[in-house]
Design an enzyme around this catalytic site. Structure first.
Site, mmCIF file in Angstrom:
data_model
loop_
_atom_site.group_PDB
_atom_site.id
_atom_site.type_symbol
_atom_site.label_atom_id
_atom_site.label_comp_id
_atom_site.label_asym_id
_atom_site.label_seq_id
_atom_site.Cartn_x
_atom_site.Cartn_y
_atom_site.Cartn_z
ATOM 1 N N CYS A 23 0.775 -1.191 -0.075
ATOM 2 C CA CYS A 23 0.095 0.056 0.008
ATOM 3 C C CYS A 23 1.017 1.326 0.188
ATOM 4 C CB CYS A 23 -0.962 -0.048 1.204
ATOM 5 S SG CYS A 23 -2.096 -1.302 1.004
ATOM 6 N N HIS B 291 -3.058 7.380 1.890
ATOM 7 C CA HIS B 291 -3.568 5.784 1.383
ATOM 8 C C HIS B 291 -4.760 5.575 2.129
ATOM 9 C CE1 HIS B 291 -3.931 1.849 0.518
ATOM 10 N NE2 HIS B 291 -3.678 1.458 1.631
ATOM 11 N N ASN C 182 -9.926 -0.051 -0.413
ATOM 12 C CA ASN C 182 -8.613 0.019 -0.398
ATOM 13 C C ASN C 182 -8.111 -0.757 -1.587
ATOM 14 O OD1 ASN C 182 -5.895 -0.404 0.222
ATOM 15 N ND2 ASN C 182 -6.137 -1.274 1.996
HETATM 16 O O1 UT7 Z 1 -3.755 -1.031 3.517
HETATM 17 C C1 UT7 Z 1 -2.988 -1.007 4.712
HETATM 18 C C2 UT7 Z 1 -3.004 -2.217 5.529
HETATM 19 N N1 UT7 Z 1 -4.339 -2.631 6.178
HETATM 20 C C3 UT7 Z 1 -4.683 -1.801 7.106
HETATM 21 O O2 UT7 Z 1 -3.938 -0.914 7.658
HETATM 22 C C4 UT7 Z 1 -5.947 -2.293 7.742
HETATM 23 C C5 UT7 Z 1 -5.903 -2.035 9.383
HETATM 24 N N2 UT7 Z 1 -6.946 -2.561 10.025
HETATM 25 C C6 UT7 Z 1 -8.386 -2.424 10.086
HETATM 26 O O3 UT7 Z 1 -8.825 -1.482 9.290
HETATM 27 C C7 UT7 Z 1 -9.299 -2.870 10.941
HETATM 28 O O4 UT7 Z 1 -8.490 -3.417 11.787
HETATM 29 C C8 UT7 Z 1 -10.225 -3.869 10.123
HETATM 30 C C9 UT7 Z 1 -11.161 -3.072 9.339
HETATM 31 C C10 UT7 Z 1 -9.672 -4.774 9.463
HETATM 32 C C11 UT7 Z 1 -11.319 -4.433 11.365
HETATM 33 O O5 UT7 Z 1 -11.797 -3.755 12.102
HETATM 34 P P1 UT7 Z 1 -11.828 -3.562 13.533
HETATM 35 O O6 UT7 Z 1 -12.593 -2.513 14.261
HETATM 36 O O7 UT7 Z 1 -10.283 -3.874 14.070
HETATM 37 O O8 UT7 Z 1 -12.582 -4.993 13.876
HETATM 38 P P2 UT7 Z 1 -12.082 -6.270 14.606
HETATM 39 O O9 UT7 Z 1 -11.279 -6.974 13.985
HETATM 40 O O10 UT7 Z 1 -11.688 -5.858 16.189
HETATM 41 O O11 UT7 Z 1 -13.376 -7.111 14.803
HETATM 42 C C12 UT7 Z 1 -14.385 -6.815 15.668
HETATM 43 C C13 UT7 Z 1 -15.904 -7.530 15.385
HETATM 44 C C14 UT7 Z 1 -15.389 -9.083 15.511
HETATM 45 O O12 UT7 Z 1 -16.373 -9.765 16.164
HETATM 46 P P3 UT7 Z 1 -16.531 -9.977 17.852
HETATM 47 O O13 UT7 Z 1 -15.212 -10.842 18.046
HETATM 48 O O14 UT7 Z 1 -16.344 -8.539 18.586
HETATM 49 O O15 UT7 Z 1 -17.750 -10.647 18.101
HETATM 50 C C15 UT7 Z 1 -15.158 -9.684 14.245
HETATM 51 O O16 UT7 Z 1 -15.406 -10.839 14.090
HETATM 52 O O17 UT7 Z 1 -16.268 -7.511 13.990
HETATM 53 C C16 UT7 Z 1 -16.327 -8.832 13.353
HETATM 54 N N3 UT7 Z 1 -15.877 -8.542 12.159
HETATM 55 C C17 UT7 Z 1 -17.036 -8.342 11.151
HETATM 56 N N4 UT7 Z 1 -18.308 -8.074 11.245
HETATM 57 C C18 UT7 Z 1 -18.826 -8.118 10.145
HETATM 58 C C19 UT7 Z 1 -14.944 -8.581 11.535
HETATM 59 N N5 UT7 Z 1 -14.872 -8.428 10.133
HETATM 60 C C20 UT7 Z 1 -16.352 -8.321 9.894
HETATM 61 C C21 UT7 Z 1 -17.114 -8.143 8.722
HETATM 62 N N6 UT7 Z 1 -18.376 -7.996 8.911
HETATM 63 N N7 UT7 Z 1 -16.868 -7.808 7.493
#
Ligand code: UT7
Length: 326
Positions: free
Chosen positions: A113, A253, A283
């Site tokens: 990225c 980005h 992204n």
């Molecule tokens: O491009 C450069 C590199 N990439 C990045 O920099 C990405 C960086 N990370 C992020 O943008 C975020 O961490 C994500 C968007 C990937 C995830 O967001 P988050 O707020 O960190 O969510 P999380 O991983 O902590 O998950 C929270 C909850 C979980 O459920 P429980 O355990 O709380 O019940 C996940 O299972 O959300 C759930 N979850 C989803 N629910 C619906 C994870 N993905 C999804 C989804 N739809 N797509």
């Protein structure tokens, strides 16, 4: 002093649009979750017969037209991508042939990225040294055909697209004023596609298993991203002896609106100075900044004299920034 000035921009987004509501039908996710957690509403998806070079060629031709140059005017093509058409030859060589840029050297650059910022630093160094005068710098990705559409952790995040800029060496105050690049391979495991290279070659046994999927530790990456953006912005301001209030437009980005807002807040960049397009494109990895830059120009937000700050973070880990006097 010779500076690298952007004299043309262009982008291309594939026709097909996949909305969050479409994704709701494909996996256990919701429009509400995706919008709130990432800021993304839709993304563009390449057609089955479209590879990265196909998108890149269209973006490159638009940038050349905008620059008023013919393909043979270009001395070097750099294609920043994590999804090349083939492991080799370089996608930049395929683009060179397709656009008939016969006088151009060509190579690919993989900084995920952060690819466009790394590419901009590379192109600028070539131009400032006098080695090349005109560089076609492209960020292009077709990531969606590598996604596992059952894995909601990654499938909702990425989109396809290409953006290109033409840089030209010129005397004067306009152009790339500074670049800053950084990397930390210790955390390479936080975002990777394990198979397909020389470490894990594709075999009958591993096809269809998780080594062929994007693997991402989202939360850890999120924290690293906010810190890396912060340091990249700080370096850019220091390198130019300026403060956040001197920046006219910040084009980051586009990975996650929460990362961008946190980084902008910490740096003291007000919301009206931040350009966002991830709601419509997701992204797009190395293509994200050049697509956003071209859209910001079209929207009249980048005009001569303005100070533009770019910053990126991605797999590697890699991060960096650049300041351009437009
Ligand atoms: O491009 C450069 C590199 N990439 C990045 O920099 C990405 C960086 N990370 C992020 O943008 C975020 O961490 C994500 C968007 C990937 C995830 O967001 P988050 O707020 O960190 O969510 P999380 O991983 O902590 O998950 C929270 C909850 C979980 O459920 P429980 O355990 O709380 O019940 C996940 O299972 O959300 C759930 N979850 C989803 N629910 C619906 C994870 N993905 C999804 C989804 N739809 N797509």
């Amino acid at each position: 002093m010779i500076r690298a000035r952007v004299i043309g921009t262009g982008h291309y987004l594939p026709e097909r649009v996949l909305t969050n509501f479409d994704l709701e039908k494909m996996m256990d996710t919701s429009d509400e979750w995706i919008r709130q957690r990432t800021g993304i509403e839709q993304r563009h998806v390449a057609a089955p017969d479209q590879a990265t070079s196909d998108l890149a060629v269209l973006a490159a031709q638009r940038a050349l037209k905008d620059a008023g140059l013919a393909p043979f005017d270009i001395d070097l093509i750099i294609c920043c991508t994590t999804t090349p058409d083939h492991l080799f030859p370089a996608t930049a060589c395929l683009i060179q042939h397709r656009i008939e840029a016969r006088n151009a050297a060509a190579f690919d650059l993989n900084a995920a990225c952060s690819g466009f910022v790394y590419g901009l630093a590379t192109a600028t160094a070539f131009i400032e040294s006098g080695r090349f005068r005109r560089v076609l710098l492209i960020g292009a990705e077709v990531a969606t055909n590598r996604l596992n559409w059952k894995n909601r952790d990654t499938a909702v995040l990425f989109g396809d697209g290409a953006g290109a800029v033409v840089l030209q060496g010129e005397e004067g105050e306009r152009g790339v004023l500074s670049t800053y690049l950084a990397a930390d391979g210790a955390d390479a495991h936080l975002l990777m596609l394990p198979a397909g290279g020389s470490r894990i070659v594709p075999t009958k046994e591993n096809i269809g298993t998780e080594v062929h999927d994007f693997q991402m530790r989202g939360q850890e990456l999120f924290k690293r991203a906010v810190l890396a953006f912060g340091s990249a912005i700080q370096k850019a301001l220091e390198q130019n002896g300026i403060s956040a209030s001197d920046v006219d437009l910040f084009i980051p980005h586009q990975a996650n609106v929460r990362i961008i807002q946190a980084a902008a807040d910490r740096a003291g960049l007000s919301g009206d100075k931040v350009f966002l397009n991830l709601d419509k494109v997701g992204n797009t990895t190395a293509a994200s900044i050049p697509i956003a830059l071209d859209q910001a120009l079209q929207a009249g937000r980048v005009v001569p004299g303005k100070l533009i700050l770019l910053a990126a973070f991605g797999a590697g880990l890699t991060w960096g920034s650049a300041v351009i006097r437009w």
